[in-house]
Design a protein around this motif. Structure first.
Motif, PDB file in Angstrom:
ATOM      1  N   VAL A 216       1.050  -1.410  -0.334  1.00  0.00           N
ATOM      2  CA  VAL A 216      -0.075   0.225  -0.422  1.00  0.00           C
ATOM      3  C   VAL A 216       0.515   1.455   0.100  1.00  0.00           C
ATOM      4  O   VAL A 216       1.157   1.681   1.440  1.00  0.00           O
ATOM      5  CB  VAL A 216      -0.915   0.369   1.222  1.00  0.00           C
ATOM      6  CG1 VAL A 216      -2.232   1.160   0.930  1.00  0.00           C
ATOM      7  CG2 VAL A 216      -1.587  -1.282   1.157  1.00  0.00           C
ATOM      8  N   ARG A 217       1.133   1.765  -1.174  1.00  0.00           N
ATOM      9  CA  ARG A 217       2.186   2.790  -1.372  1.00  0.00           C
ATOM     10  C   ARG A 217       1.075   3.848  -1.880  1.00  0.00           C
ATOM     11  O   ARG A 217       0.449   3.694  -2.730  1.00  0.00           O
ATOM     12  CB  ARG A 217       3.492   2.959  -1.850  1.00  0.00           C
ATOM     13  CG  ARG A 217       3.859   1.799  -1.073  1.00  0.00           C
ATOM     14  CD  ARG A 217       5.131   1.719  -1.868  1.00  0.00           C
ATOM     15  NE  ARG A 217       6.349   0.440  -1.254  1.00  0.00           N
ATOM     16  CZ  ARG A 217       7.255   0.764  -1.409  1.00  0.00           C
ATOM     17  NH1 ARG A 217       8.504   1.809  -1.510  1.00  0.00           N
ATOM     18  NH2 ARG A 217       8.475   0.161  -0.333  1.00  0.00           N
ATOM     19  N   LYS A 220       0.897   3.705  -5.882  1.00  0.00           N
ATOM     20  CA  LYS A 220       1.312   2.836  -6.522  1.00  0.00           C
ATOM     21  C   LYS A 220       0.156   1.546  -6.435  1.00  0.00           C
ATOM     22  O   LYS A 220      -1.239   2.156  -5.815  1.00  0.00           O
ATOM     23  CB  LYS A 220       2.018   1.746  -5.445  1.00  0.00           C
ATOM     24  CG  LYS A 220       3.311   2.811  -6.085  1.00  0.00           C
ATOM     25  CD  LYS A 220       4.278   2.627  -6.832  1.00  0.00           C
ATOM     26  CE  LYS A 220       5.964   3.291  -6.899  1.00  0.00           C
ATOM     27  NZ  LYS A 220       6.905   3.142  -7.809  1.00  0.00           N
ATOM     28  N   PRO A 221      -0.056   0.910  -7.124  1.00  0.00           N
ATOM     29  CA  PRO A 221      -1.128  -0.674  -7.517  1.00  0.00           C
ATOM     30  C   PRO A 221      -1.603  -0.999  -5.731  1.00  0.00           C
ATOM     31  O   PRO A 221      -0.020  -1.614  -4.812  1.00  0.00           O
ATOM     32  CB  PRO A 221      -1.068  -1.415  -8.829  1.00  0.00           C
ATOM     33  CG  PRO A 221       0.624  -1.273  -8.981  1.00  0.00           C
ATOM     34  CD  PRO A 221       0.903   0.721  -8.466  1.00  0.00           C
ATOM     35  N   LYS A 222      -2.732  -1.150  -5.334  1.00  0.00           N
ATOM     36  CA  LYS A 222      -2.641  -2.336  -4.331  1.00  0.00           C
ATOM     37  C   LYS A 222      -2.423  -3.164  -4.253  1.00  0.00           C
ATOM     38  O   LYS A 222      -2.825  -3.984  -5.609  1.00  0.00           O
ATOM     39  CB  LYS A 222      -3.690  -1.656  -3.818  1.00  0.00           C
ATOM     40  CG  LYS A 222      -3.251  -0.072  -2.745  1.00  0.00           C
ATOM     41  CD  LYS A 222      -4.692  -0.148  -2.330  1.00  0.00           C
ATOM     42  CE  LYS A 222      -5.300   1.708  -1.875  1.00  0.00           C
ATOM     43  NZ  LYS A 222      -5.820   2.135  -1.193  1.00  0.00           N
ATOM     44  N   GLY A 223      -2.008  -4.466  -3.584  1.00  0.00           N
ATOM     45  CA  GLY A 223      -2.564  -5.726  -3.860  1.00  0.00           C
ATOM     46  C   GLY A 223      -1.199  -6.471  -3.331  1.00  0.00           C
ATOM     47  O   GLY A 223       0.021  -6.030  -2.834  1.00  0.00           O
ATOM     48  N   PHE A 224      -0.694  -7.912  -4.272  1.00  0.00           N
ATOM     49  CA  PHE A 224       0.668  -8.945  -3.653  1.00  0.00           C
ATOM     50  C   PHE A 224       2.002  -8.686  -4.474  1.00  0.00           C
ATOM     51  O   PHE A 224       1.376  -8.697  -5.405  1.00  0.00           O
ATOM     52  CB  PHE A 224       0.454 -10.094  -3.433  1.00  0.00           C
ATOM     53  CG  PHE A 224      -0.667 -10.404  -2.532  1.00  0.00           C
ATOM     54  CD1 PHE A 224      -0.046 -10.384  -0.910  1.00  0.00           C
ATOM     55  CD2 PHE A 224      -2.341 -10.500  -2.101  1.00  0.00           C
ATOM     56  CE1 PHE A 224      -1.022 -10.642   0.119  1.00  0.00           C
ATOM     57  CE2 PHE A 224      -3.372 -10.452  -1.265  1.00  0.00           C
ATOM     58  CZ  PHE A 224      -2.726 -11.009   0.448  1.00  0.00           C
ATOM     59  N   ASN A 248       5.729  -5.605   1.196  1.00  0.00           N
ATOM     60  CA  ASN A 248       5.340  -3.979   1.955  1.00  0.00           C
ATOM     61  C   ASN A 248       6.742  -3.938   3.070  1.00  0.00           C
ATOM     62  O   ASN A 248       6.759  -3.392   4.341  1.00  0.00           O
ATOM     63  CB  ASN A 248       4.270  -4.973   3.097  1.00  0.00           C
ATOM     64  CG  ASN A 248       5.491  -6.478   3.790  1.00  0.00           C
ATOM     65  OD1 ASN A 248       6.312  -7.230   3.377  1.00  0.00           O
ATOM     66  ND2 ASN A 248       3.774  -7.285   4.510  1.00  0.00           N
ATOM     67  N   VAL A 249       7.932  -4.399   2.595  1.00  0.00           N
ATOM     68  CA  VAL A 249       9.900  -4.080   3.666  1.00  0.00           C
ATOM     69  C   VAL A 249       9.833  -2.556   2.719  1.00  0.00           C
ATOM     70  O   VAL A 249       9.449  -2.297   1.570  1.00  0.00           O
ATOM     71  CB  VAL A 249      10.227  -4.709   3.121  1.00  0.00           C
ATOM     72  CG1 VAL A 249      11.553  -4.865   3.688  1.00  0.00           C
ATOM     73  CG2 VAL A 249       9.814  -6.068   3.554  1.00  0.00           C
TER      74      VAL A 249
END
Length: 447
Positions: A216-217, A220-224, A248-249
Motif C-alpha cells: 500500500v503506497r 502505486k497499485p495495491k495488491g501482492f 511491504n518492506v
C-alpha cells in the motif's frame, strides 16, 4: 510482367550456420565478449560424477535460459519453440540446424530440482559483474539504489490476516547505546530493560504466495507484490546488486547490508550514493555519515494539517537544546525515548493566552510537543549536501541510471510480473534478468 516463383522448401542446400547469422547480431557480440566457461565448474558439484544418465550440458542450459531473459520470452515452452526456428539462437547455443533441443520440461525440472536451493544464480550474476570490472566498466565509487514493484503471481483477494513479529534492525544496538549516553549526559535515569515482547503487527498474507507482501503506497497499485532493491554503478549503468523482498518492506531496511555486501564481494570503495526520498531516514543518514559516504538523498515533505504551523516554523537552538515557537516561547527538553526521540514541551501557562494557540496545538492541556530524533543532525547535514553542487550533480543522474535500468527490464525483458511463486524463485528471476541486462550492456559497449 507478373512472374510466379516456384516453391523451394524441399530443396537441399549446403549452408554454414555461421553464415546465416548477421555479423552485427547482438548474440555475436555477446559470444565474443562474455566468457561462459565458468558455468561448468560452478555447477559440477550439483551433478553425480559417476552415476545416472548423461546430463544436459549446464552451460547450454543457462545460455538457453539467458536467451529467454535477453529477449523477454517469459515461457520456457515458448523459448524452446523459438529456439527451434531461430538460427541465431542455435548458433549462440553451439547447435547445428538439425541438432535436437532439450525438452521444455528438462529445463523446468533442472531449475526446480537441481538449482532452486543453490546460490548458482547469485554466483552467475556476480561473475558477470566481475567480468565487467575486468573490462573497466565498473568504478564502484558512486552507486544508485532504488526499488521497483513486481506483481506477484497471486490473487489479491485470496489472503489471511496474520500476526507477525517485527524484525529488529541492525542499527538498534547503536541506537540503544546512544540513547543511554544521551540520557546520562542530560541527567535522566537509565531506561529499564523492556519487559514487552518483541513488537508485533497484523498483515495480509497471500494464501497463494505467502512470501509476497501486500503493498500500500501512494501512487502505486495495491495488491501482492515483491520489491526488487537494485543498485547500479554510475559509470555505464552496470547492475551491481539485486535483492528481492516482499512488497511491504521499507526501502531503507535492507540498504546498508546490501551496500556492505558489494564492498565485501567486489571490493568497492564507495564515496557517494544517490537515493530517492524513501531512503531519507535519520538512521540511514547517520550510518552513511559514519562510513564517510556522501549522500545525495531526495527530500519528501511531511504531511501537514491546513491552518497549523509547520515544524520548520519552530527553530531549534543546539546550544540551549531548546526550540523557539513563532511567538518566542521556549520548548524545553523533557526526555529521550527508547526509540531515540527527544521530546520538547512548552509551558501551558504561557500557551493558554497565546493568540496563535489554535495554529500551534489542539492539546487539551495547552501543551505543544515537538519531537526530534537523536540522529536528526545527520539527516539535516545530508539535506545540505543534497543541495550542494556535488549533490545536485549526483542526484541528477539517478533517473539516467537505476530508473532507466528498471524501465529497460520491464519494457524489454519481461520483468513486470513474477514468473514464479516464492521469494527464492523470484530472486532467481531478478538475478537472471539483471545478468542478462549486464551481458547486453557489456557486449554493446565493448563490441
Amino acid at each position: 510482367m507478373l512472374n510466379s516463383r516456384p516453391q523451394t522448401q524441399s530443396s537441399l542446400e549446403f549452408v554454414c550456420i555461421d553464415e546465416l547469422v548477421p555479423k552485427d547480431h547482438l548474440l555475436r557480440k555477446i559470444d565474443k565478449q562474455i566468457d561462459f566457461s565458468f558455468i561448468h565448474d560452478l555447477v559440477k558439484d550439483l551433478y553425480c560424477p559417476d552415476n545416472g544418465r548423461p546430463a544436459l550440458d549446464p552451460t547450454l542450459m543457462f545460455k538457453l535460459l539467458l536467451l529467454g531473459y535477453l529477449f523477454g520470452v517469459r515461457s520456457e515452452r515458448q523459448l524452446i519453440r523459438e529456439a527451434q526456428v531461430n538460427v541465431a539462437y542455435r548458433w549462440f547455443l553451439g547447435l547445428g540446424l538439425t541438432d535436437k533441443l532439450p525438452d521444455a520440461s528438462t529445463l523446468s525440472q533442472n531449475r526446480r530440482r537441481r538449482f532452486n536451493d543453490s546460490d548458482v544464480y547469485q554466483q552467475i550474476f556476480d561473475e558477470i559483474v566481475l567480468q565487467a570490472m575486468r573490462k573497466k566498466l565498473v568504478s564502484g565509487t558512486v552507486l544508485y539504489t532504488d526499488s521497483t514493484h513486481i506483481k506477484a503471481n497471486a490473487n489479491k483477494n485470496k489472503h489471511l490476516k496474520v500476526t507477525v513479529k517485527e524484525e529488529r534492525q541492525a542499527y538498534f544496538d547503536q541506537l540503544d547505546d546512544d540513547v543511554k549516553t544521551e540520557r546520562a549526559r542530560l541527567g535522566k535515569k537509565p531506561l529499564e530493560s523492556s519487559k514487552k515482547a518483541q513488537p508485533e503487527k497484523t498483515i495480509k498474507q497471500s494464501t497463494t504466495d505467502p512470501d509476497s507482501g501486500y503493498m500500500v503506497r501512494d501512487q502505486k497499485p495495491k495488491g501482492f507484490f515483491y520489491l526488487d532493491h537494485r543498485t547500479v554503478d554510475s559509470k555505464v549503468n552496470i547492475i551491481t546488486d539485486v535483492h528481492v523482498t516482499s512488497g511491504n518492506v521499507h526501502d531503507a531496511r535492507p540498504y546498508m547490508a546490501r551496500l556492505k555486501r558489494q564492498e565485501d564481494r567486489f571490493g568497492f570503495d564507495v564515496q557517494a550514493v544517490g537515493l530517492d526520498a524513501g531512503y531519507n531516514t535519520a538512521a540511514l543518514c547517520k550510518q552513511l555519515e559514519d562510513k564517510g559516504i556522501f549522500p545525495a538523498i531526495a527530500y519528501r515533505r511531511l504531511n501537514h494539517k491546513a491552518g497549523m504551523f509547520y515544524k520548520k516554523d519552530y527553530q531549534y537552538d543546539p546550544d540551549t537544546n531548546t526550540y523557539q515557537c513563532p511567538q518566542g516561547q521556549s520548548l524545553i527538553y523533557k526526555t529521550t525515548t527508547r526509540e531515540g526521540y527527544r521530546h520538547y514541551q512548552s509551558n501551558s501557562a504561557e500557551c493558554v493566552a497565546c493568540p496563535t494557540l489554535k495554529q500551534c496545538t489542539k492539546n487539551a492541556k495547552y501543551v505543544k510537543t515537538i519531537t526530534r530524533h537523536l540522529w536528526q543532525d545527520s539527516k539535516e547535514r545530508a539535506n545540505l549536501k543534497r543541495l550542494s553542487e556535488r549533490g545536485k550533480r549526483i542526484y541528477k543522474r539517478r533517473k539516467e541510471t537505476v530508473e532507466r535500468s528498471f524501465a529497460d527490464a520491464k519494457e524489454l525483458h519481461g520483468y513486470r510480473y513474477a514468473r514464479f511463486r516464492g521469494q527464492p524463485k523470484v530472486q532467481a528471476q531478478a538475478l537472471m534478468t539483471a545478468a542478462a541486462q549486464n551481458i547486453k550492456k557489456i557486449a554493446m559497449l565493448t563490441g
